[in-house]
Design a protein around this motif. Sequence first.
Motif, PDB file in Angstrom:
ATOM      1  N   THR A 120      53.714  72.289  59.046  1.00 29.14           N
ATOM      2  CA  THR A 120      53.590  70.833  59.237  1.00 29.14           C
ATOM      3  C   THR A 120      54.749  70.616  60.504  1.00 29.14           C
ATOM      4  O   THR A 120      54.628  69.561  61.448  1.00 29.14           O
ATOM      5  CB  THR A 120      54.170  69.927  58.146  1.00 29.14           C
ATOM      6  OG1 THR A 120      55.236  70.265  57.499  1.00 29.14           O
ATOM      7  CG2 THR A 120      52.982  69.852  57.202  1.00 29.14           C
ATOM      8  N   GLY A 121      55.812  71.461  60.162  1.00 29.87           N
ATOM      9  CA  GLY A 121      56.655  71.275  61.480  1.00 29.87           C
ATOM     10  C   GLY A 121      56.453  71.529  62.703  1.00 29.87           C
ATOM     11  O   GLY A 121      56.615  71.258  64.028  1.00 29.87           O
ATOM     12  N   PHE A 122      55.510  72.791  62.700  1.00 29.51           N
ATOM     13  CA  PHE A 122      54.672  73.251  64.066  1.00 29.51           C
ATOM     14  C   PHE A 122      53.630  72.219  64.423  1.00 29.51           C
ATOM     15  O   PHE A 122      53.601  72.278  65.561  1.00 29.51           O
ATOM     16  CB  PHE A 122      53.910  74.542  63.281  1.00 29.51           C
ATOM     17  CG  PHE A 122      53.574  75.470  64.528  1.00 29.51           C
ATOM     18  CD1 PHE A 122      54.658  76.543  65.055  1.00 29.51           C
ATOM     19  CD2 PHE A 122      52.562  75.378  65.480  1.00 29.51           C
ATOM     20  CE1 PHE A 122      53.866  77.574  65.765  1.00 29.51           C
ATOM     21  CE2 PHE A 122      51.962  76.053  66.407  1.00 29.51           C
ATOM     22  CZ  PHE A 122      52.961  77.271  66.485  1.00 29.51           C
ATOM     23  N   ILE A 123      52.949  71.577  63.547  1.00 29.83           N
ATOM     24  CA  ILE A 123      52.174  70.571  63.970  1.00 29.83           C
ATOM     25  C   ILE A 123      52.755  69.508  64.796  1.00 29.83           C
ATOM     26  O   ILE A 123      52.321  69.030  65.763  1.00 29.83           O
ATOM     27  CB  ILE A 123      51.210  70.043  62.746  1.00 29.83           C
ATOM     28  CG1 ILE A 123      50.233  70.892  62.145  1.00 29.83           C
ATOM     29  CG2 ILE A 123      50.632  68.616  63.132  1.00 29.83           C
ATOM     30  CD1 ILE A 123      49.802  70.484  60.771  1.00 29.83           C
ATOM     31  N   ILE A 124      53.953  68.984  64.088  1.00 27.46           N
ATOM     32  CA  ILE A 124      54.950  68.041  64.958  1.00 27.46           C
ATOM     33  C   ILE A 124      55.185  68.444  66.409  1.00 27.46           C
ATOM     34  O   ILE A 124      55.010  68.020  67.241  1.00 27.46           O
ATOM     35  CB  ILE A 124      56.009  67.415  64.128  1.00 27.46           C
ATOM     36  CG1 ILE A 124      55.580  66.959  62.902  1.00 27.46           C
ATOM     37  CG2 ILE A 124      57.026  66.766  64.983  1.00 27.46           C
ATOM     38  CD1 ILE A 124      56.530  66.545  61.926  1.00 27.46           C
ATOM     39  N   ALA A 125      55.768  69.670  66.402  1.00 25.29           N
ATOM     40  CA  ALA A 125      56.321  70.406  67.704  1.00 25.29           C
ATOM     41  C   ALA A 125      55.366  70.560  68.508  1.00 25.29           C
ATOM     42  O   ALA A 125      55.516  70.455  69.849  1.00 25.29           O
ATOM     43  CB  ALA A 125      57.137  71.707  67.286  1.00 25.29           C
ATOM     44  N   LYS A 126      53.971  70.552  68.161  1.00 25.59           N
ATOM     45  CA  LYS A 126      52.661  70.876  69.105  1.00 25.59           C
ATOM     46  C   LYS A 126      52.265  69.606  69.441  1.00 25.59           C
ATOM     47  O   LYS A 126      51.283  69.703  70.223  1.00 25.59           O
ATOM     48  CB  LYS A 126      51.926  71.574  68.594  1.00 25.59           C
ATOM     49  CG  LYS A 126      52.224  73.123  68.376  1.00 25.59           C
ATOM     50  CD  LYS A 126      52.333  73.971  69.823  1.00 25.59           C
ATOM     51  CE  LYS A 126      51.111  74.349  70.294  1.00 25.59           C
ATOM     52  NZ  LYS A 126      51.169  75.132  71.509  1.00 25.59           N
ATOM     53  N   THR A 127      52.827  68.382  69.355  1.00 21.17           N
ATOM     54  CA  THR A 127      52.593  67.123  69.869  1.00 21.17           C
ATOM     55  C   THR A 127      52.902  66.639  71.003  1.00 21.17           C
ATOM     56  O   THR A 127      53.973  67.170  71.480  1.00 21.17           O
ATOM     57  CB  THR A 127      52.973  66.261  68.709  1.00 21.17           C
ATOM     58  OG1 THR A 127      54.058  66.055  68.731  1.00 21.17           O
ATOM     59  CG2 THR A 127      52.015  66.233  67.215  1.00 21.17           C
ATOM     60  N   PRO A 128      52.199  65.999  71.784  1.00 21.89           N
ATOM     61  CA  PRO A 128      52.554  65.681  73.187  1.00 21.89           C
ATOM     62  C   PRO A 128      54.130  64.857  73.490  1.00 21.89           C
ATOM     63  O   PRO A 128      54.664  65.444  74.248  1.00 21.89           O
ATOM     64  CB  PRO A 128      51.656  64.797  73.749  1.00 21.89           C
ATOM     65  CG  PRO A 128      50.466  65.025  73.082  1.00 21.89           C
ATOM     66  CD  PRO A 128      50.704  65.670  71.636  1.00 21.89           C
ATOM     67  N   ILE A 129      54.315  64.162  72.277  1.00 26.12           N
ATOM     68  CA  ILE A 129      55.665  63.556  72.366  1.00 26.12           C
ATOM     69  C   ILE A 129      56.847  64.562  72.213  1.00 26.12           C
ATOM     70  O   ILE A 129      57.681  64.290  73.043  1.00 26.12           O
ATOM     71  CB  ILE A 129      55.710  62.358  71.448  1.00 26.12           C
ATOM     72  CG1 ILE A 129      57.133  61.634  71.711  1.00 26.12           C
ATOM     73  CG2 ILE A 129      55.590  62.717  70.165  1.00 26.12           C
ATOM     74  CD1 ILE A 129      57.124  60.385  70.918  1.00 26.12           C
ATOM     75  N   VAL A 130      56.581  65.313  71.231  1.00 31.14           N
ATOM     76  CA  VAL A 130      57.773  66.472  70.937  1.00 31.14           C
ATOM     77  C   VAL A 130      57.759  67.451  72.270  1.00 31.14           C
ATOM     78  O   VAL A 130      58.926  67.650  72.494  1.00 31.14           O
ATOM     79  CB  VAL A 130      57.735  67.098  69.532  1.00 31.14           C
ATOM     80  CG1 VAL A 130      58.513  68.042  69.389  1.00 31.14           C
ATOM     81  CG2 VAL A 130      57.509  66.098  68.504  1.00 31.14           C
ATOM     82  N   ALA A 131      56.774  67.922  72.673  1.00 29.20           N
ATOM     83  CA  ALA A 131      56.548  68.750  73.742  1.00 29.20           C
ATOM     84  C   ALA A 131      57.430  68.185  75.059  1.00 29.20           C
ATOM     85  O   ALA A 131      57.928  68.742  75.735  1.00 29.20           O
ATOM     86  CB  ALA A 131      55.116  69.284  74.111  1.00 29.20           C
ATOM     87  N   ARG A 132      57.184  66.727  75.374  1.00 23.06           N
ATOM     88  CA  ARG A 132      57.937  66.173  76.379  1.00 23.06           C
ATOM     89  C   ARG A 132      59.467  66.058  76.068  1.00 23.06           C
ATOM     90  O   ARG A 132      60.284  66.284  76.913  1.00 23.06           O
ATOM     91  CB  ARG A 132      57.488  64.866  76.606  1.00 23.06           C
ATOM     92  CG  ARG A 132      56.191  64.761  77.224  1.00 23.06           C
ATOM     93  CD  ARG A 132      55.604  63.198  77.845  1.00 23.06           C
ATOM     94  NE  ARG A 132      55.593  62.602  76.595  1.00 23.06           N
ATOM     95  CZ  ARG A 132      54.458  61.992  76.021  1.00 23.06           C
ATOM     96  NH1 ARG A 132      53.359  62.772  76.418  1.00 23.06           N
ATOM     97  NH2 ARG A 132      54.151  61.223  74.820  1.00 23.06           N
ATOM     98  N   MET A 133      59.901  65.983  74.805  1.00 19.87           N
ATOM     99  CA  MET A 133      61.103  65.898  74.330  1.00 19.87           C
ATOM    100  C   MET A 133      61.864  67.261  74.810  1.00 19.87           C
ATOM    101  O   MET A 133      62.805  67.638  75.226  1.00 19.87           O
ATOM    102  CB  MET A 133      61.403  65.611  73.112  1.00 19.87           C
ATOM    103  CG  MET A 133      62.859  65.387  72.464  1.00 19.87           C
ATOM    104  SD  MET A 133      62.971  65.462  70.773  1.00 19.87           S
ATOM    105  CE  MET A 133      62.574  66.954  69.894  1.00 19.87           C
ATOM    106  N   ILE A 134      61.223  68.378  74.259  1.00 22.50           N
ATOM    107  CA  ILE A 134      61.608  69.627  74.593  1.00 22.50           C
ATOM    108  C   ILE A 134      61.644  69.983  75.972  1.00 22.50           C
ATOM    109  O   ILE A 134      62.425  70.557  76.310  1.00 22.50           O
ATOM    110  CB  ILE A 134      60.661  70.824  73.677  1.00 22.50           C
ATOM    111  CG1 ILE A 134      61.095  70.564  72.300  1.00 22.50           C
ATOM    112  CG2 ILE A 134      61.085  72.197  74.136  1.00 22.50           C
ATOM    113  CD1 ILE A 134      60.075  71.428  71.430  1.00 22.50           C
ATOM    114  N   ASP A 135      60.546  69.650  76.681  1.00 19.36           N
ATOM    115  CA  ASP A 135      60.593  69.808  78.279  1.00 19.36           C
ATOM    116  C   ASP A 135      61.762  69.140  78.912  1.00 19.36           C
ATOM    117  O   ASP A 135      62.538  69.773  79.677  1.00 19.36           O
ATOM    118  CB  ASP A 135      59.166  69.074  78.652  1.00 19.36           C
ATOM    119  CG  ASP A 135      59.323  69.272  80.156  1.00 19.36           C
ATOM    120  OD1 ASP A 135      58.828  70.270  80.573  1.00 19.36           O
ATOM    121  OD2 ASP A 135      59.228  68.210  81.057  1.00 19.36           O
TER     122      ASP A 135
END
Length: 438
Positions: A69-84
């Motif tokens: 489930t953490g992986f599912i969240i991390a692969k969402t556009p909003i979290v990907a933008r945060m990591i970006d």
Amino acid sequence: MQTLTRLCLKFVQSCLPNALLLAIVLSVVVFLLGMVIEGQSAHVMLNGWGDGFSNLYQFAMQMSLILLTGFIIAKTPIVARMIDKLASITNSPGQAAGIIAVVSMVTFYINWGFGMIVGAFLAREMGRRVQGLHFPLAVAAAYSGEIIRGTTASIPLLMASEGNFMEDVVGVVPITETLYAWWNIALSVALLFLLYFVFSRIKPETNEIKQYQGEPLNNRVEKVDTRGMPWAEKLEHYRLPNLILALLPIGYLAINFHQLGFTLNLNLVILIFLAIGLVLQPSPASLGAAVKEGILACRGIIIQFPLYAGIAGMVKVSGLADSMSAWFVEIATVHTFPIITFISAGIVNIFIPSGGGQWAIQGPIMLEAAQRLGADIPQTIMAFTWGDAWTNQMQPFWALPLLGVAGLSARDIMGYCVMWTLICGAAIMATFVVLSML
């Protein structure tokens, strides 16, 4: 710093087997120790292994779901933008490693599963962008944040619960005296700064640097042309089915928190992560793709958790944990007892890398001894908690999910982790020395 790092790297690369082989070696070692030191028969040891093997089935599934489930969240556009955005803060390899370590520790403090995934993805993205950043070092920095004991630390939360198995000995110990005691908060903050300082100053030789070569995180939602598709197939590319399903965990969580207050356990954390993932994922199709990728990261958990449960079963049935704890208790004084507890917990944790399981075996011995010596009970509890966290840093068991996301082996990062184990262990023991003098 550089000399210590190179020595640790050389030792690990020469002596450390991969994570699965290490679990096999530890199984054999504990089996033999139980027979030679404790005088147990092979029959007893085999029964202990077999009875223990299935004890972590539920926990392994819970850990797999937290990771997934953490992986599912991390692969969402909003979290990907945060990591970006985080990955674009610096172009300095040293600062990048330090930032990864800090972000990892902060997210680990919030939740183990979330910290593991965010740290792994940030290490990947930093490794891809920052020229000269050694990717194994970045992943080691991400994992080293796991040292922190945060809002879901199981041992102090258990001891703060009415009806805990040691209530008749020490009573209920509120978390204001353990997890949120002033000295424990100060130690946590000090470790955060120390972690940044250590990893921002490690500089591998140029010829040793391995840059991350994988794909960047995808923060875009690809438009899918659904014209001509059957209606059932079209639904796979709309958000509505995800939102409908999300109503179930959201509704349950709302009822649970209303009735019981905001209390957390692993099952509720999984439901929270699932609800967030369903809301943030743009469609069932994207959700399925994230699940498919995330399952690969769970493969180490699925086989190795039961192996360590078997090891724990042998340690318990043989009496090894009792003997080791009793020996440490014999050499302790009222002032040295928290440090002895810390070291004892750290050593046993290598064989039983589960805080709750280890506390169930060692906890009664250490707390009863603390009572007899007149040692500080909250400090004893936190010394044990930190000891459990301490040797996690060089035990591949807890690194398996992160290594699965990063695509590395334990041998790639454990040299840096052993170095951090030595440094943070010294800092934690120094804290208890100071407390003993107050």
